[in-house]
Write a protein that holds these residues in place. Sequence first.
Motif, PDB file in Angstrom:
ATOM      1  N   GLN A 176      -5.288  -1.928  -5.582  1.00 47.43           N
ATOM      2  CA  GLN A 176      -5.876  -2.232  -4.277  1.00 47.43           C
ATOM      3  C   GLN A 176      -5.212  -3.494  -3.728  1.00 47.43           C
ATOM      4  OE1 GLN A 176      -8.725  -0.434  -3.234  1.00 47.43           O
ATOM      5  NE2 GLN A 176      -8.935   0.785  -5.089  1.00 47.43           N
ATOM      6  N   LYS A 178       0.832  -1.213   0.000  1.00 52.01           N
ATOM      7  CA  LYS A 178       0.000   0.000   0.000  1.00 52.01           C
ATOM      8  C   LYS A 178       0.860   1.254   0.000  1.00 52.01           C
ATOM      9  CE  LYS A 178      -4.018  -2.064   2.325  1.00 52.01           C
ATOM     10  NZ  LYS A 178      -4.820  -2.106   3.583  1.00 52.01           N
ATOM     11  N   LYS A 226       1.099   4.185  -2.928  1.00 52.22           N
ATOM     12  CA  LYS A 226       0.946   5.607  -2.595  1.00 52.22           C
ATOM     13  C   LYS A 226       2.198   6.392  -2.969  1.00 52.22           C
ATOM     14  CE  LYS A 226      -0.356   8.619   1.269  1.00 52.22           C
ATOM     15  NZ  LYS A 226      -0.689   8.674   2.719  1.00 52.22           N
TER      16      LYS A 226
END
Length: 459
Positions: free
Chosen positions: A361, A349, A353
């Motif tokens: 996802q 994750k 980012k």
Amino acid sequence: MAKKVVPVQKNEYYDVKIESLTHDGLGVARVDGFPIFVSNALVGEEINMKVTLVKKTYAFGRAVDYFVTSPERVEPACGIYKQCGGCQVQHLSYEGQLQMKHDTVVNQLKRIGHIEDANVLPTIGMKNPSRYRNKTQVPFGYANGEVVAGFYQKRSHEITNMKSCLIQTDISDQIVDTMRELCRDLNIDPYNESLNLGVLRHVIVRVGFKTGEIMVTLVTRTKTIPNIDTVIETLINKYPQIKSIAQNINPKVTNVIFGDETKILYGEPYIYDEMNGIRFAISPRSFYQVNPVQTETLYSKAVEFAGLTGNEVVFDAYCGIGTITLFLAQHAKEVYGVEIIPEAIEDAKMNAKLNGFDNAQFAVGKSEDVIPMWIENGIVPDVIVVDPPRKGCDKTLLDTMLEAKPKRIVYVSCDSSTLARDLKILIEGGYNLEVVQPVDMFPQTAHVETVVLMSRVSK
């Protein structure tokens, strides 16, 4: 029924001819039809060998004298090659290594998968098949009263003291050597495996090939390290590229390197590296491919096989810290990664980012549990990519993939025997084996990585 007599005896010598190589790089010879696996022997060589171990249906031996040598034989560049267990095929020319790995994949597909006519492409090799590893993990111990650090000898837990490893970075060798000196000078006892005593078990060095950043992890049996402040000061003064020093605590009697507890002793909890224009944060326990040059080759081939146009939904099983997921995200509409290790998903994750991907996802859990949940929620995959550990895909996951009916399955494998087993199941479930591409991720060793494209049969 008469008991079958084994035609060879331990410590006896035999003249043999090498017929083939195993997937571990051992030569295969036969005495009265009885197979013997011979170290440091190549196809076509006629040798005198000594039997070192005898089992009911096979034996092991080592070459003693050569009557006919292979034209592919080369002198190993490493001075401790014969003692060290890190490499298996340095005595085989690099062209010969690539051919051996191609043949390994072909043979495993035939023998285990019963796939006779697979389109197996030539193995993709490296321009420079040395100093390619970005991760070094070296056990420490005692030998003859001296602190030693290096790889385990073949089929033993005796450490071969190593000053230079030709498949690891030079800076990693230097850091390991400095830690060996610090153990000696600061009375930091290396681990004694037989007694479960001592402090330092392993030193792990990770190097960002694009960034030059370095992380050092000290794996210890104990929670405290004598004179740790001096250790840290020495390392960061001598090697300013070090951005992070971590300690992992493993008090268990086990062959597993890492324990459950990790703490940062100096610097940041991550170092960074880049592949294919994507920046990755790497923590002490992150799975990150150890050959970044060939990883770009391997994952780019996986993206090519996925046939992405920008409109596809892709599932990535065994996604780790999201390396291949983000390669795919550059070309897909949406990608969904699943991994059973929570820390890896947190890293994935963060990596998404870090690179501004809003079409990736990630979920924690078993792929065979999470993928049906996604499908129930209306997320239907056009492509499923799997990159499992050596044991291959869980049978339940294979069934789940067949039920999901993606147009294409891309299988990335680090073990051609479990790959062959799983491909057989997928073929029987309605998929065509289109193409198989071996990639040499680990030159000088017997390991081969493979990426495979399968397409669903139209009915």
